[in-house]
Scaffold this motif. Structure first.
Motif, PDB file in Angstrom:
ATOM      1  N   PHE A  38       0.778  -1.215   0.006  1.00 50.72           N
ATOM      2  CA  PHE A  38       0.000  -0.240  -0.013  1.00 50.72           C
ATOM      3  C   PHE A  38       0.987   1.398   0.027  1.00 50.72           C
ATOM      4  O   PHE A  38       0.608   2.405  -0.754  1.00 50.72           O
ATOM      5  CB  PHE A  38      -0.956   0.101   1.153  1.00 50.72           C
ATOM      6  CG  PHE A  38      -1.655   1.399   1.223  1.00 50.72           C
ATOM      7  CD1 PHE A  38      -2.793   1.599   0.729  1.00 50.72           C
ATOM      8  CD2 PHE A  38      -1.230   2.235   2.353  1.00 50.72           C
ATOM      9  CE1 PHE A  38      -3.327   2.580   0.784  1.00 50.72           C
ATOM     10  CE2 PHE A  38      -1.998   3.456   2.422  1.00 50.72           C
ATOM     11  CZ  PHE A  38      -2.930   3.752   1.612  1.00 50.72           C
ATOM     12  N   TYR A  39       1.766   1.301   1.044  1.00 48.23           N
ATOM     13  CA  TYR A  39       2.773   2.471   0.906  1.00 48.23           C
ATOM     14  C   TYR A  39       3.414   2.620  -0.306  1.00 48.23           C
ATOM     15  O   TYR A  39       3.944   3.851  -0.757  1.00 48.23           O
ATOM     16  CB  TYR A  39       3.410   2.346   2.155  1.00 48.23           C
ATOM     17  CG  TYR A  39       2.459   2.607   3.339  1.00 48.23           C
ATOM     18  CD1 TYR A  39       1.712   3.314   3.829  1.00 48.23           C
ATOM     19  CD2 TYR A  39       2.926   1.354   4.568  1.00 48.23           C
ATOM     20  CE1 TYR A  39       0.807   3.266   4.981  1.00 48.23           C
ATOM     21  CE2 TYR A  39       2.262   1.407   5.691  1.00 48.23           C
ATOM     22  CZ  TYR A  39       1.190   2.206   5.683  1.00 48.23           C
ATOM     23  OH  TYR A  39       0.438   2.199   6.937  1.00 48.23           O
ATOM     24  N   GLN A  40       3.910   2.011  -0.869  1.00 46.66           N
ATOM     25  CA  GLN A  40       4.640   2.004  -2.296  1.00 46.66           C
ATOM     26  C   GLN A  40       3.813   2.435  -3.191  1.00 46.66           C
ATOM     27  O   GLN A  40       3.916   3.100  -3.839  1.00 46.66           O
ATOM     28  CB  GLN A  40       5.415   0.444  -2.728  1.00 46.66           C
ATOM     29  CG  GLN A  40       6.505  -0.042  -1.687  1.00 46.66           C
ATOM     30  CD  GLN A  40       6.744  -1.492  -2.079  1.00 46.66           C
ATOM     31  OE1 GLN A  40       7.409  -1.577  -3.264  1.00 46.66           O
ATOM     32  NE2 GLN A  40       6.643  -2.303  -1.128  1.00 46.66           N
TER      33      GLN A  40
ATOM     34  N   GLU B 176       9.701   3.345  -1.216  1.00 43.82           N
ATOM     35  CA  GLU B 176      10.543   2.110  -1.762  1.00 43.82           C
ATOM     36  C   GLU B 176      10.962   1.260  -0.599  1.00 43.82           C
ATOM     37  O   GLU B 176      11.196   1.865   0.385  1.00 43.82           O
ATOM     38  CB  GLU B 176      11.886   2.885  -2.539  1.00 43.82           C
ATOM     39  CG  GLU B 176      12.780   1.792  -2.662  1.00 43.82           C
ATOM     40  CD  GLU B 176      14.218   2.555  -2.979  1.00 43.82           C
ATOM     41  OE1 GLU B 176      14.949   1.800  -3.190  1.00 43.82           O
ATOM     42  OE2 GLU B 176      14.387   3.788  -2.823  1.00 43.82           O
ATOM     43  N   GLN B 177      10.726   0.078  -0.903  1.00 43.81           N
ATOM     44  CA  GLN B 177      11.024  -0.981   0.043  1.00 43.81           C
ATOM     45  C   GLN B 177      12.430  -1.230   0.146  1.00 43.81           C
ATOM     46  O   GLN B 177      13.096  -1.541  -0.816  1.00 43.81           O
ATOM     47  CB  GLN B 177      10.297  -2.139  -0.043  1.00 43.81           C
ATOM     48  CG  GLN B 177      10.504  -3.320   1.036  1.00 43.81           C
ATOM     49  CD  GLN B 177       9.854  -4.624   1.036  1.00 43.81           C
ATOM     50  OE1 GLN B 177       8.706  -4.442   0.783  1.00 43.81           O
ATOM     51  NE2 GLN B 177      10.536  -5.675   0.482  1.00 43.81           N
TER      52      GLN B 177
ATOM     53  N   ARG C 119      11.184   3.786   2.639  1.00 41.16           N
ATOM     54  CA  ARG C 119      11.784   5.156   2.294  1.00 41.16           C
ATOM     55  C   ARG C 119      10.808   5.978   1.400  1.00 41.16           C
ATOM     56  O   ARG C 119      10.426   5.386   0.123  1.00 41.16           O
ATOM     57  CB  ARG C 119      13.116   5.220   1.753  1.00 41.16           C
ATOM     58  CG  ARG C 119      13.650   6.500   1.825  1.00 41.16           C
ATOM     59  CD  ARG C 119      15.251   6.641   1.637  1.00 41.16           C
ATOM     60  NE  ARG C 119      15.666   6.141   2.906  1.00 41.16           N
ATOM     61  CZ  ARG C 119      16.615   5.079   3.220  1.00 41.16           C
ATOM     62  NH1 ARG C 119      17.251   4.747   1.957  1.00 41.16           N
ATOM     63  NH2 ARG C 119      17.051   4.726   4.212  1.00 41.16           N
ATOM     64  N   ALA C 120      10.332   6.983   1.806  1.00 42.26           N
ATOM     65  CA  ALA C 120       9.560   7.718   0.718  1.00 42.26           C
ATOM     66  C   ALA C 120      10.256   9.306   0.861  1.00 42.26           C
ATOM     67  O   ALA C 120      10.264   9.901   1.966  1.00 42.26           O
ATOM     68  CB  ALA C 120       7.991   7.880   1.345  1.00 42.26           C
TER      69      ALA C 120
ATOM     70  N   ALA D  57      -7.550   5.883  -3.644  1.00 43.21           N
ATOM     71  CA  ALA D  57      -7.682   4.589  -4.542  1.00 43.21           C
ATOM     72  C   ALA D  57      -7.035   3.460  -4.262  1.00 43.21           C
ATOM     73  O   ALA D  57      -7.698   2.146  -4.990  1.00 43.21           O
ATOM     74  CB  ALA D  57      -6.817   5.040  -6.014  1.00 43.21           C
ATOM     75  N   HIS D  58      -6.173   3.173  -3.393  1.00 42.96           N
ATOM     76  CA  HIS D  58      -5.672   1.872  -3.056  1.00 42.96           C
ATOM     77  C   HIS D  58      -6.284   1.533  -1.440  1.00 42.96           C
ATOM     78  O   HIS D  58      -5.710   0.846  -0.783  1.00 42.96           O
ATOM     79  CB  HIS D  58      -4.110   2.035  -2.880  1.00 42.96           C
ATOM     80  CG  HIS D  58      -3.345   2.199  -3.964  1.00 42.96           C
ATOM     81  ND1 HIS D  58      -3.251   3.472  -4.860  1.00 42.96           N
ATOM     82  CD2 HIS D  58      -3.180   1.405  -5.232  1.00 42.96           C
ATOM     83  CE1 HIS D  58      -2.747   3.170  -5.955  1.00 42.96           C
ATOM     84  NE2 HIS D  58      -2.771   1.904  -6.133  1.00 42.96           N
ATOM     85  N   GLY D  59      -7.481   2.037  -1.102  1.00 42.20           N
ATOM     86  CA  GLY D  59      -8.290   1.428  -0.019  1.00 42.20           C
ATOM     87  C   GLY D  59      -8.156   2.724   1.111  1.00 42.20           C
ATOM     88  O   GLY D  59      -8.883   2.073   2.225  1.00 42.20           O
TER      89      GLY D  59
END
Length: 131
Positions: free
Chosen positions: A22-24, A30-31, A49-50, A95-97
């Motif tokens: 979700f966070y990506q 980035e994981q 990391r964002a 859009a992703h929940g």
């Protein structure tokens, strides 16, 4: 002299891999690290990391006192993310929940901001320049 300190917030969730995805997708994170799965099949930590910020997600483990917002009946922390386009970021999150809690609008304090609850119960203030 002040000590060199790094802060790495850790979000407790039921499913770290789903949260990482979700966070990506929603934040462009980035994981950068994923621990091998434990006995329950979940990694003990996933680091993301964002932009210039990093944060971690870990599974809820009640015996360790690691409780998710669902376990607590809500989020005990507000996470604030500052972006160039808060509307676009809020849209990607929903859009992703994610769920809009406070609409993203121009605010009297000179910022455009609102709040979104991610699918794992964590509350995010999404903020940026006025439109």
């Amino acid at each position: 002299m002040t000590p060199d300190i790094q802060l790495h917030p850790r979000l407790i969730v039921a499913d770290p891999d789903r949260a990482s995805a979700f966070y990506q997708d929603a934040l462009g994170a980035e994981q950068v690290f994923r621990a091998p799965p434990g006995d329950d099949g979940r990694p003990s930590v996933v680091e993301l990391r964002a932009g210039g910020a990093s944060f971690r997600v870990s599974p809820a483990v009640s015996s360790w006192g690691w409780l998710s917002p669902g376990d607590l009946g809500g989020s005990a922390v507000l996470l604030e993310i500052e972006v160039d386009d808060p509307d676009a970021a809020g849209h990607r999150m929903t859009a992703h929940g994610g769920e809009v809690v406070v609409p993203i609008e121009n605010r009297p304090y000179g910022r455009r901001s609102g709040r979104v609850r991610d699918p794992f119960g964590h509350l995010w203030i999404v903020t940026g320049p006025l439109r």
